[in-house]
Design a protein around this motif. Structure first.
Motif, short mmCIF file in Angstrom:
data_model
loop_
_atom_site.label_atom_id
_atom_site.label_comp_id
_atom_site.label_asym_id
_atom_site.label_seq_id
_atom_site.Cartn_x
_atom_site.Cartn_y
_atom_site.Cartn_z
N LYS A 6 0.74 -1.20 0.04
CA LYS A 6 -0.01 0.15 0.04
C LYS A 6 0.90 1.40 -0.07
CE LYS A 6 -3.24 3.22 2.02
NZ LYS A 6 -3.65 3.39 3.53
N LEU A 7 0.64 2.21 -1.07
CA LEU A 7 1.25 3.38 -1.06
C LEU A 7 0.24 4.42 -0.26
CD1 LEU A 7 2.29 3.50 -4.59
CD2 LEU A 7 3.62 2.93 -2.70
N GLY A 8 0.74 4.98 0.96
CA GLY A 8 0.07 5.67 1.45
C GLY A 8 -0.49 7.12 0.69
N GLY A 9 -1.75 7.60 0.72
CA GLY A 9 -2.15 8.58 0.24
C GLY A 9 -1.27 9.82 0.66
N SER A 10 -0.99 9.75 1.81
CA SER A 10 -0.18 10.79 2.41
C SER A 10 1.16 10.94 1.87
CB SER A 10 -0.30 11.14 3.88
OG SER A 10 0.54 9.79 4.47
N VAL A 11 1.77 9.93 1.30
CA VAL A 11 2.78 9.79 0.49
C VAL A 11 2.85 10.32 -0.88
CG1 VAL A 11 4.70 8.22 -0.29
CG2 VAL A 11 3.64 7.76 1.95
N ILE A 12 2.04 9.91 -1.52
CA ILE A 12 1.68 10.14 -3.07
C ILE A 12 1.04 11.65 -3.52
CG2 ILE A 12 2.39 7.74 -3.76
CD1 ILE A 12 -0.80 7.47 -4.24
N THR A 13 0.34 12.29 -2.41
CA THR A 13 -0.17 13.39 -2.54
C THR A 13 0.20 14.52 -1.64
OG1 THR A 13 -2.27 13.33 -1.02
CG2 THR A 13 -2.47 11.79 -3.18
N GLU A 14 0.06 15.69 -1.88
CA GLU A 14 0.04 16.74 -1.06
C GLU A 14 -1.05 16.84 -0.26
OE1 GLU A 14 2.64 18.68 -1.05
OE2 GLU A 14 3.52 18.62 -3.07
N LYS A 15 -0.93 16.21 1.08
CA LYS A 15 -2.37 15.87 1.66
C LYS A 15 -3.05 16.95 2.09
CE LYS A 15 -4.14 12.22 4.67
NZ LYS A 15 -3.79 10.91 5.41
N ASP A 16 -2.40 18.38 2.40
CA ASP A 16 -3.20 19.46 2.63
C ASP A 16 -3.58 20.52 1.42
OD1 ASP A 16 -3.22 18.75 5.34
OD2 ASP A 16 -1.13 19.44 5.30
N GLU A 17 -3.15 19.93 0.30
CA GLU A 17 -3.65 20.61 -0.97
C GLU A 17 -4.93 19.64 -1.74
OE1 GLU A 17 -2.72 23.62 -2.40
OE2 GLU A 17 -1.81 24.19 -0.81
N PRO A 18 -6.08 20.24 -1.92
CA PRO A 18 -7.15 19.39 -2.38
C PRO A 18 -6.56 18.68 -3.77
CG PRO A 18 -7.89 20.99 -1.37
CD PRO A 18 -6.51 21.33 -1.35
N GLU A 19 -6.81 17.45 -4.11
CA GLU A 19 -6.50 16.81 -5.19
C GLU A 19 -5.01 17.14 -6.04
OE1 GLU A 19 -9.45 15.93 -7.98
OE2 GLU A 19 -11.16 15.94 -6.64
N THR A 20 -4.27 17.33 -5.31
CA THR A 20 -2.65 17.24 -5.68
C THR A 20 -2.00 16.30 -5.56
OG1 THR A 20 -3.13 19.83 -5.31
CG2 THR A 20 -0.92 19.18 -5.73
N VAL A 21 -1.25 15.91 -6.82
CA VAL A 21 -0.51 14.65 -6.65
C VAL A 21 1.07 15.15 -6.29
CG1 VAL A 21 0.72 12.81 -8.19
CG2 VAL A 21 -1.64 13.17 -8.46
N ASP A 22 1.42 14.40 -5.31
CA ASP A 22 3.06 14.80 -5.07
C ASP A 22 3.98 13.99 -6.11
OD1 ASP A 22 5.71 15.03 -4.22
OD2 ASP A 22 5.05 14.96 -2.17
N ARG A 23 4.29 14.46 -7.40
CA ARG A 23 4.94 14.02 -8.39
C ARG A 23 6.27 13.39 -8.04
NH1 ARG A 23 1.58 12.38 -12.34
NH2 ARG A 23 -0.31 13.91 -12.16
N THR A 24 6.93 14.03 -7.10
CA THR A 24 8.31 13.68 -6.81
C THR A 24 8.16 12.14 -6.14
OG1 THR A 24 8.95 15.87 -6.47
CG2 THR A 24 10.58 14.22 -5.83
N ALA A 25 7.33 12.37 -4.93
CA ALA A 25 6.99 11.09 -4.08
C ALA A 25 6.44 9.96 -5.12
CB ALA A 25 6.18 11.75 -2.96
N LEU A 26 5.50 10.26 -5.96
CA LEU A 26 4.91 9.13 -6.89
C LEU A 26 6.11 8.54 -7.59
CD1 LEU A 26 2.55 7.33 -7.77
CD2 LEU A 26 1.91 9.49 -9.17
N SER A 27 6.94 9.39 -8.24
CA SER A 27 7.91 8.97 -9.45
C SER A 27 8.93 8.14 -8.36
CB SER A 27 8.44 10.10 -10.20
OG SER A 27 9.41 10.75 -9.57
#
Ligand code: ATP
Ligand code: IP8
Length: 250
Positions: A6-27
């Protein structure tokens, strides 16, 4: 060797910015998966981060509080599908044969809240060489409309279904922390760590770390909770972070 990750949503998104992927963390996570020796024998689950939790909080929906509001259902499920598409696309671009599996179309909770989730599509996709990518979602819930299904619950359902040898939950923290902030090596019972366990430091409708530990203790296979930096080590067969081993003799 079959892995459920499981990839935590808090890892792959900017958890405090609505609907924003954390591109660096996802890649970084995608590269770790694409480069690992596990190959295609992996089921990926991802959490909600700023996609699901943001909308779920707005509509007052959690794993136990349901909604009959069709706009709410579309907002929450739609956001999770958008995040899932981003994860599947990133994996595909890295050469991983990722395919989406949407739990809302398959799962259901009965009036007692007990979850049924068919898994034959996941096991068949896996044996046909695909990497199924599931996500925290909503599910139909008898008497409650639709409730949140967390990625942690999915991990608990999927691990026995695919006969997983290794179960990993990659979150933002390096493991489950005790009251002094030190990573706990092993957890065999909820009570042993309950006082240190809180929710999430961001909007989270599925219980944060306390919900995660409770869910993972229900597994018969040990599950590891670790931070993003430790993902390559986990995929290489090491045991970083906290091992949660509820039913296992330690
Ligand atoms: N004792 C604890 N040890 C570690 N983390 C804790 C503890 N108590 C509370 N937390 C919080 O739990 C959070 C991790 O859970 P959270 O559900 O947010 O992660 P996630 O699974 O990565 O994200 P998502 O739920 O979006 O998939 C962290 O924000 C951390 O601050
Ligand atoms: C909020 C939604 C819809 C998904 C929750 O999944 P989780 O982040 O794994 O708890």
């Amino acid at each position: 060797m079959t892995v459920v990750l499981k990839l935590g949503g808090s890892v792959i998104t900017e958890k405090d910015e609505p609907e924003t992927v954390d591109r660096t963390a996802l890649s970084a996570a995608v590269s770790a998966i694409a480069d690992s020796a596990v190959g295609e024998d992996i089921v990926v689950v991802h959490g909600g981060g700023s996609f699901g939790h943001h909308h779920a909080a707005e509509y007052g929906v959690s794993t136990t509080e349901g909604t009959h509001d069709v706009d709410g259902v579309q907002a929450i499920h739609g956001a999770m599908c958008r995040l899932n598409a981003a994860v599947v696309d990133a994996l595909s671009e890295a050469g991983v044969p990722a395919v989406p599996v949407h739990p809302f179309s398959a799962g259901v909770r009965d009036a007692d809240g007990d979850l049924s989730l068919p898994t034959a599509q996941v096991t068949t996709l896996l044996s046909e060489g695909f990497v199924p990518v599931l996500h925290g979602d909503l599910v139909a819930h008898a008497g409650a409309g639709a409730t949140v299904l967390s990625g942690d619950e999915l991990v608990v359902e999927l691990a026995p279904a695919v006969d997983a040898d290794r179960v990993g939950v990659c979150s933002t923290v390096p493991g489950v922390l005790d009251e002094a902030g030190t990573v706990v090596n092993r957890i065999a019972a909820f009570e042993a760590v309950e006082s240190a366990l809180g929710g999430s430091d961001a909007t989270d409708v599925s219980g944060g770390m306390a919900g995660k530990v409770r869910a993972l203790l229900a597994l018969s296979a040990p599950a590891l909770v670790f931070g993003p930096d430790a993902l390559p080590a986990f995929l290489a067969g090491e045991n970083p972070g906290t091992t949660i081993a509820g039913d296992v003799d330690l």
